[in-house]
Design a protein around this motif. Structure first.
Motif, short mmCIF file in Angstrom:
data_model
loop_
_atom_site.label_atom_id
_atom_site.label_comp_id
_atom_site.label_asym_id
_atom_site.label_seq_id
_atom_site.Cartn_x
_atom_site.Cartn_y
_atom_site.Cartn_z
N THR A 1 16.33 69.69 55.27
CA THR A 1 15.74 69.53 53.95
C THR A 1 16.45 68.43 53.16
O THR A 1 15.79 67.62 52.49
CB THR A 1 15.80 70.84 53.17
OG1 THR A 1 15.18 71.88 53.93
CG2 THR A 1 15.10 70.71 51.83
N THR B 1 11.10 75.23 60.12
CA THR B 1 11.40 76.27 59.14
C THR B 1 10.48 77.48 59.29
O THR B 1 10.93 78.64 59.21
CB THR B 1 11.29 75.70 57.71
OG1 THR B 1 12.13 74.55 57.60
CG2 THR B 1 11.70 76.74 56.68
N LEU B 2 9.21 77.24 59.52
CA LEU B 2 8.27 78.34 59.68
C LEU B 2 8.61 79.19 60.90
O LEU B 2 8.54 80.43 60.86
CB LEU B 2 6.85 77.81 59.78
CG LEU B 2 6.24 77.22 58.49
CD1 LEU B 2 4.90 76.59 58.78
CD2 LEU B 2 6.12 78.30 57.42
N SER C 1 11.73 80.25 52.42
CA SER C 1 10.46 80.14 51.69
C SER C 1 10.49 78.98 50.71
O SER C 1 9.49 78.27 50.53
CB SER C 1 10.15 81.44 50.97
OG SER C 1 11.15 81.75 50.01
N LEU D 1 8.98 71.27 58.47
CA LEU D 1 8.13 72.40 58.08
C LEU D 1 7.89 73.33 59.26
O LEU D 1 7.99 74.56 59.14
CB LEU D 1 6.82 71.87 57.52
CG LEU D 1 5.79 72.91 57.08
CD1 LEU D 1 6.36 73.78 55.96
CD2 LEU D 1 4.50 72.23 56.63
N THR E 1 10.07 75.81 52.69
CA THR E 1 8.67 75.65 53.12
C THR E 1 7.81 75.13 51.98
O THR E 1 7.03 74.18 52.15
CB THR E 1 8.12 76.99 53.62
OG1 THR E 1 8.94 77.45 54.71
CG2 THR E 1 6.69 76.84 54.09
N THR E 2 7.94 75.73 50.82
CA THR E 2 7.15 75.30 49.66
C THR E 2 7.46 73.86 49.29
O THR E 2 6.55 73.06 49.01
CB THR E 2 7.42 76.22 48.47
OG1 THR E 2 7.16 77.58 48.83
CG2 THR E 2 6.54 75.84 47.29
#
Length: 447
Positions: A153, A125-126, A69, A122, A72-73
């Protein structure tokens, strides 16, 4: 089939030069990678690495969700910030230089790859996140896939620093001018390599019953599928002569080309031909070298405007134009395409050197006629061209005429005796070269 292939070529060119080309490709790669990793996790990938490299594998479910999370943010924030910077750069470039440089800035591949890396990370990761302890996915925690997301990342953070540096460099006028010059030089070199030299085949000057083709729409005749049009002319056994050069603005219903005879199935020929012609509004030097001259000229004129007042940029633009004009002197005013049997089939009209020279330098001369620095640089451009014009004597009257116009403006606008004397020194050097048919007049200097 030729129509489909031509449309695919035009679509490919449009897609490749759009800002979403590389981000889409890279995102699709990461999407496939995420599915592959989930498959390998189902085969026990994390269990294998847990024994040999336990520090790489995350075994706590809450920790895994927190990490994913957070990634993602963070990536969403990086992506939004980066796209915002791109829009700000494009807006600044449009305001300070010329709006026509925007397509070139958008097509920078390095920035597209960075944005693609953000979006791909992104997406990866999702996909991994929704499969952590999912009811339909009863395998153990995909620890190695989560570790891979962390690695992506770190890479994104590194490329974010690179993106800041790249975007700050790309907005500089020196970088923009060099980019336009490089592309224009490349396209002009290609045109010279394909040039067959002076002389027009008799088939284009013979007294045929020419039939004119009118434009089907209003827009810019940017490009066409040359090979497909050549095959079309062979199929119908016609010769085509373009009276307007590529890049010209066409009006609906106004003639722009002609063929040497009227065909019984003329409507069919026109339909097939216009399917091979590309009309669009963007002016890219990679499509037509004339747009490169235009963009460099507009950048110089913008730099000379009172709101910008940057003569240094105008001088750089003149320097780039100098080299491009030296190269353009090698190109004839016609481009002829031949079929496989060596017969001339298609003739294009290039923008003549005289028209191109006037269209490029007249605006600079108009907006810079009050600056002795700009006028001296334009005289230096003329001096450089005179060293090469001996091989192209038909261009001497063009250079002589433009030089006289330049000195006329200088006589009207430059009043400082010192500046007028500097201009006279340059004029004397030009006259000593004995290249021009008549000597250039010197400015009167009041003592």
């Amino acid at each position: 089939m030729e129509k489909i292939l031509s449309q695919l070529k035009f679509a490919y060119h449009y897609i490749v030069n759009s800002i979403g080309f590389y981000p889409t490709l890279i995102s699709a790669f990461f999407f496939a990678l995420a599915l592959l990793m989930l498959y390998l996790e189902a085969q026990g990938l994390s269990s294998h690495f847990r024994e040999d490299l336990p520090f790489m594998i995350i075994t706590n479910g809450e920790t895994a969700r927190l990490i994913l999370s957070s990634i993602t943010t963070g990536i969403i924030s990086l992506t939004v910030f980066s796209f915002t910077m791109v829009m700000l750069v494009l807006n600044q470039a449009s305001a300070n230089f010329t709006p026509r440089v925007i397509p070139g800035l958008i097509s920078y591949k390095s920035n597209q790859r960075v944005l693609g890396l953000y979006l791909g990370t992104l997406i990866y990761t999702l996909i991994i996140m929704v499969n952590v302890r999912a009811e339909y996915y009863d395998n153990s925690l995909p620890g190695f896939s989560i570790f891979l997301a962390m690695c992506f990342t770190f890479v994104c953070l590194g490329f974010f620093v690179y993106f800041i540096h790249s975007i700050s460099q790309s907005i500089q006028i020196e970088s923009i001018l060099e980019s336009i010059y490089t592309v224009t030089h490349k396209e002009l070199t290609k045109a010279i390599e394909k040039d067959k030299g002076p002389g027009v085949p008799n088939v284009f000057v013979s007294d045929h019953s020419w039939h004119y083709l009118t434009s089907p729409k209003t827009g810019y005749l940017q490009s066409l599928d040359e090979q497909a049009v050549l095959e079309l002319c062979c199929k119908y056994n016609v010769v085509m002569d373009f009276e307007r050069s590529l890049g010209s603005f066409l009006i609906d219903g106004i003639p722009f080309a002609r063929i040497n005879k009227r065909l019984e199935n003329m409507d069919e020929f026109k339909e097939n031909f216009f399917d091979l012609v590309n009309f669009y509004r963007e002016e890219r030097p990679s499509v037509n070298y004339l747009f490169g001259f235009k963009h460099i000229t507009e950048s110089a004129v913008k730099a000379l405007s009172p709101g910008i007042n940057d003569p240094g940029t105008a001088i750089k633009a003149i320097d780039y134009l100098t080299d491009l004009f030296v190269l353009r002197m090698q190109l004839t005013d016609e481009k002829v395409l031949y079929d496989k049997d060596g017969a001339a089939r298609i003739r294009f009209q290039h923008e003549t050197f005289e028209n191109l020279y006037a269209a490029s330098l007249s605006p600079i001369r108009l907006y810079g006629k009050g600056s002795s620095v700009i006028l001296l640089r334009l005289l230096f451009l003329l001096r450089s061209l005179l060293f090469k014009v001996q091989e192209y004597p038909h261009l001497k009257p063009v250079l002589s005429k433009e030089a006289e116009l330049l000195l006329f403006d200088a006589d009207k606008e430059i009043h400082n005796p010192g500046d007028r004397q500097k201009i006279n020194v340059q004029v004397q050097e030009l006259n000593r070269m004995n290249v021009l048919q008549t000597a250039l007049p010197q400015l009167q200097v009041k003592k």
